[in-house]
Design an enzyme around this catalytic site. Structure first.
Site, short mmCIF file in Angstrom:
data_model
loop_
_atom_site.label_atom_id
_atom_site.label_comp_id
_atom_site.label_asym_id
_atom_site.label_seq_id
_atom_site.Cartn_x
_atom_site.Cartn_y
_atom_site.Cartn_z
CB SER A 1 30.65 -34.03 -28.29
OG SER A 1 30.25 -34.86 -27.23
CD GLU B 1 30.39 -38.97 -24.43
OE1 GLU B 1 31.36 -39.75 -24.33
OE2 GLU B 1 29.44 -38.96 -23.62
CE1 TYR C 1 28.31 -38.14 -31.20
CE2 TYR C 1 29.60 -37.51 -29.28
CZ TYR C 1 28.66 -37.20 -30.24
OH TYR C 1 28.09 -35.96 -30.26
P1 GDP Z 1 25.05 -38.90 -24.28
O1 GDP Z 1 25.59 -38.35 -22.98
O2 GDP Z 1 25.30 -38.01 -25.43
O3 GDP Z 1 25.46 -40.29 -24.53
O4 GDP Z 1 23.43 -38.84 -24.11
P2 GDP Z 1 22.37 -39.94 -23.64
O5 GDP Z 1 21.12 -39.18 -23.36
O6 GDP Z 1 22.26 -41.05 -24.65
O7 GDP Z 1 22.95 -40.55 -22.30
C1 GDP Z 1 23.11 -39.78 -21.13
C2 GDP Z 1 23.40 -40.70 -19.95
O8 GDP Z 1 22.24 -41.44 -19.65
C3 GDP Z 1 24.53 -41.70 -20.18
O9 GDP Z 1 25.34 -41.73 -19.03
C4 GDP Z 1 23.78 -43.03 -20.32
O10 GDP Z 1 24.55 -44.15 -19.88
C5 GDP Z 1 22.62 -42.79 -19.37
N1 GDP Z 1 21.46 -43.68 -19.58
C6 GDP Z 1 20.85 -44.44 -18.63
N2 GDP Z 1 19.87 -45.16 -19.17
C7 GDP Z 1 19.83 -44.87 -20.49
C8 GDP Z 1 19.00 -45.31 -21.56
O11 GDP Z 1 18.10 -46.12 -21.41
N3 GDP Z 1 19.25 -44.74 -22.78
C9 GDP Z 1 20.24 -43.81 -23.00
N4 GDP Z 1 20.43 -43.27 -24.22
N5 GDP Z 1 21.06 -43.41 -21.99
C10 GDP Z 1 20.85 -43.93 -20.77
#
Ligand code: GDP
Length: 326
Positions: free
Chosen positions: A133, A135, A157
């Site tokens: 990832s 990440e 993670y």
């Molecule tokens: P990740 O990059 O694998 O953690 O995928 P996510 O789709 O969970 O998050 C992508 C980005 O969206 C991150 O920077 C989050 O902080 C941002 N984000 C903003 N609002 C939200 C929310 O309500 N839910 C999630 N999951 N992410 C959010």
């Protein structure tokens, strides 16, 4: 004779997949079956996961049970192993750091060892793809990131994925065709709404249908490299079958903010003046969150001939269309 041929064919075309119940697992199983592979999958419950094709052979078990998984792998003796099993949400990894370490880190490391054991036992090569990832890079200062970007995770993670990523290089040095596919965000209508993409498209569809009047989100300024899940699965398969084993960044090379995703989704649903529907709640803002993750997939393009088929507007539009329904 026919049976013998079938046996020979399946001996060279047998895949073992963990994490089959997730978004990528379903797409990967469909792809491997289309390629003529016999597909075996480890599942936590004996029932068939939603997107898992009927032809996939299910083996109940848990990746955290290293000994049982090793026995199973020796028994199946696959040519290709895809390790997709993971606690897939960064947000959940803060709530369950121990489980995240066990599943995303330790189990992956044990599976690499088991794949080496299969190689020794059968005398045949095993090709191993670890779903890594972006990440693992944490909050990188340089954009875009590539395979030489320092590994410096900033959440449980990413830490567990980083441990597995380093173990892939170690297994490679011990003779395994082991690949770490450093996947950037990849989406589809099969994405659960714990991810922001699906939360947005589902929420926007509900607003467009008059069934909801707000969409509550966290950080709207974060920028991510959103690709199409079947494209990223295609990169993993290509890497498994390439002549040499290396790590590959799998990304579109384009970043967009969460706000841009929201705007594109409302536009796709035909909703104007969308700002009135969006509210930011600090509960969804993360303790640490990379400002931008964007990958340079130059190596995958050059060596694997890989290129993403779907771009950002099509991905958003297709997810919104699926959520709006017929
Ligand atoms: P990740 O990059 O694998 O953690 O995928 P996510 O789709 O969970 O998050 C992508 C980005 O969206 C991150 O920077 C989050 O902080 C941002 N984000 C903003 N609002 C939200 C929310 O309500 N839910 C999630 N999951 N992410 C959010």
């Amino acid at each position: 004779m026919v049976e013998e041929r079938a046996q020979r064919a399946s001996r060279n075309h047998r895949a073992f997949v963990t994490g089959i119940s997730g978004q990528d697992g379903g797409y990967l199983a469909e792809r491997l079956l289309a390629d003529g592979y016999e597909v075996h999958a480890l599942v936590r419950t004996p029932s068939r996961p939603g997107y898992c094709p009927a032809e996939v052979v299910l083996h109940p078990g848990d990746v955290t049970d290293h000994d049982a998984t090793r026995r199973l792998l020796l028994d199946v003796a696959p040519n290709e192993v895809y390790n997709l099993a993971a606690i897939s949400s960064v947000f959940r990894s803060w709530q369950e750091p121990d489980l995240t370490r066990a599943v995303n880190g330790d189990a992956a490391i044990a599976l690499l060892d088991s794949a080496l054991a299969v190689q020794v036992a059968t005398g045949r090569a095993v090709r191993f793809v670890q779903a890594s990832s972006a990440e693992i890079f944490g909050s990188p200062v340089d954009s875009p990131q590539d395979e030489s970007t320092p590994v410096a995770p900033t959440n449980p993670y990413g830490e567990a994925k980083a441990a597995a990523h380093l173990a892939v290089a170690d297994a490679r040095s011990r003779g395994l065709h082991a690949v770490s596919a450093i996947l950037y965000n990849h989406e589809s209508p099969r994405r659960p709404d714990t991810f922001v993409s699906r939360k947005i498209t589902r929420g926007v569809a509900a607003i467009a249908r008059g069934e909801a009047d707000e969409l509550v989100l966290g950080n709207l300024d974060a920028r991510r490299d959103w690709g199409w899940a079947p494209d990223h699965v295609d990169a993993m398969v290509r890497a498994a079958r390439y002549q040499t084993a290396q790590d590959y960044v799998v990304a579109t090379g384009e970043s967009h903010s969460v706000r841009e995703f929201v705007a594109a989704a409302f536009a796709a649903a035909g909703v104007a003046d969308w700002e009135q529907y969006v509210r930011v709640d600090p509960a969804f803002v993360r303790p640490t969150d990379a400002a931008e993750l964007v990958g340079d997939a130059g190596r995958a393009r050059r060596e694997l001939g890989w290129a993403p088929a779907k771009g950002f507007p099509e991905i958003v539009a297709e997810m919104v269309a699926a959520d709006l329904g017929p």
